[in-house]
Every structure is written in structure tokens, then in C-alpha cells.
Design a protein around this motif. Sequence first.
Motif: not given
Ligand code: C2E
Length: 283
Positions: A113, A235, A254
Motif C-alpha cells: 500500500n 467474509e 476473513y
Molecule cells: P486496505 O489496503 O484497503 O487493506 C484492507 C484492510 O481490510 C486491512 O486492514 C485488512 O486487515 C482488512 N480486511 C481484510 N479482509 C477483511 C475482512 O474480511 N473483513 C474486514 N472487516 N476487514 C478486512 P488493516 O491491515 O488494518 O489496514 C487498514 C488500512 O491501512 C489499509 O486498507 C491501508 O489503506 C492502510 N495500510 C495498511 N498497511 C499500510 C502500509 O504499509 N502503508 C500504507 N501507506 N498504508 C497501509
Amino acid sequence: HAKSEGRNRMSFFQSRMDETLRMRKMVEDDLRRAIKEDQLVLYYQPLFSADGTRIVGLEALVRWPHPERGLISPTEFIAIAEERGLVIPLGEWVLRRACEDGKRWPNLRVAVNVSPIQFRHRGFVESVMRVLEETGFEPSRLELELTEGVVVGDADAAEAAMIDLRALGVHLALDDFGTGYSSLIYLRRFAFDKIKIDRSFLESMEATGESAILVHSIVHLGRALGLIVTAEGVETKEQHRFLQALGCHQLQGYLFSRPVPREEIDRMLGLQAHPEIPAADAA
Ligand code: C2E
Ligand code: MG
Ligand code: MG
Ligand code: MG
């Protein structure tokens, strides 16, 4: 009476605000140190084939194991990192670690990301080139996940950076598709390889028929434009069946796997290499 109540309320909010500022400052200082001292970790969430049986890619998701607060999610610190200019070093750390880790899984593409602020930063393309060179990671196995925010402001500069990245062989995905400000024109103008349908569409799919219609349209649009269509946040088996029937190429959520440490990915891929043991619930 009313006046003193007003004053009390104000001081209540005032102290809440001080508290928030203190928190932010603390997070900022701690995060700066965490990046410098290599304390962040990457989790990986697999992307699955439409039938849910094969891992076809991995998405790196940063985590911050905090000594007092446990594993902190990026939703809690990326915005602060963006505000405080920390997202540049953080982003570069993530990219480097993902490319290093990616060498463990020879045939899979690893998605990283990228914050819009990081993407718009001068020297972003050079930093990607440098990391690829230093890690020896194959550019075509790197996928950058951008959001529509990268295009806000200087669209020409964004377009130029995307062309340069594509020329390196790097793949580009449009993350959280359907939530941004941009119009469909962007899909034609900017050279994406993939769209990832935002999980908010799936969340509301059962509740309203409209979301299902939107998902249907997005999948068909993406396919018609020759893009790989991925759905995030799958999900339930009902969502899986629906998306598979629509012709969505890849699924993430998930139902198949949460984001997990890299050792867990090793284990899942090891199982997959021995087909007598099912890699995942084929649903
Ligand atoms: P994203 O890139 O859209 O990543 C998907 C988010 O949804 C991830 O949350 C993931 O854990 C979560 N997710 C995946 N499958 C499911 C599901 O079935 N149900 C639900 N409720 N959630 C699911 P996470 O890891 O908390 O990351 C949130 C956001 O933070 C990411 O959205 C991305 O925008 C940002 N992010 C994460 N890692 C990085 C990074 O290394 N750099 C940057 N710049 N942003 C990051
Ligand atoms: Mg993403
Ligand atoms: Mg997303
Ligand atoms: Mg998201």
C-alpha cells in the motif's frame, strides 16, 4: 447557571482536546523511534483464486507492536504519519521489507500500500527503483496499491509517475475502488492493472439490493476494461458465491484468511505445495 454550565462544558472539551494532542505527540515520537529502530512488522493477507482454493498473491499490511498498547493497526497511525511527514520513511521501510520478504515466495506477487502523500513525494519512483535494485526483487512481482487520492492535485505528475513505474515492470492496483472522488474516466486515463472493490460494498450487500447491483456493475466494467478484478473484505460464503458467479478474479477476506505473520504464509504455501492437504476451506 446556564453560563457556568457552558463554561464547564467548554473546559471539558478543552481538556479532551489537550488529551488528543498529547496522544498524537506521543504516537508521533514513539512511531518515529519505531521506524528508526526497526520495530514495525509486516503481516500478509493472501489473495485467493475465485474458487477460493489457491493463493494467487499477498498484500503486505503494516503492524506496530507497541510495548504498552499491543499490536496497533495502521488505521490508528497512518494518518498521523502522513501529517507528520513520517509516512515517507515508513513507506520506504514497508517497501523494502516487503521486497525482502517477497523473495521467500518465488511465484507470488506482493502488493504494497502506498499513501497518496508518499506517492506524490518527489523521488518516489526513484526510491522504488532503489529498493528493487538493493533487494534484487523482481519488479514484475511488485504491485503497488494506490487510492484515488494519488490523482488529487497534480494529475499530470501522477500520470507521469505511473508511466515510469509501469515501465519498470511494476504492477498498479486501484485500492478501495468506488469510495474516492474520481470518475470512471480515471480508469481509462491511468494505467492500472487491477481494481480492488472496497469492502464497504460487500458489507452492505445483504442489506440492500443496490450494493449488489453496484458490485455487479464494477466487476463487469473492470473485466470489460481488461483489468484484474479483486474483491476485498469477503467474509461470508454467500458473498463468495456471488462474487465467483459474477466473474471476480481474486478474493481477499476473513473467510479465506486474515492478515498473518510471514511464517504463517510459509506454512500455508507449504500445505498448498502438497495437494493432498487442502490449502484452505474451498467453501
Ligand atoms: P486496505 O489496503 O484497503 O487493506 C484492507 C484492510 O481490510 C486491512 O486492514 C485488512 O486487515 C482488512 N480486511 C481484510 N479482509 C477483511 C475482512 O474480511 N473483513 C474486514 N472487516 N476487514 C478486512 P488493516 O491491515 O488494518 O489496514 C487498514 C488500512 O491501512 C489499509 O486498507 C491501508 O489503506 C492502510 N495500510 C495498511 N498497511 C499500510 C502500509 O504499509 N502503508 C500504507 N501507506 N498504508 C497501509
Ligand atoms: Mg490495500
Ligand atoms: Mg482496500
Ligand atoms: Mg481500505
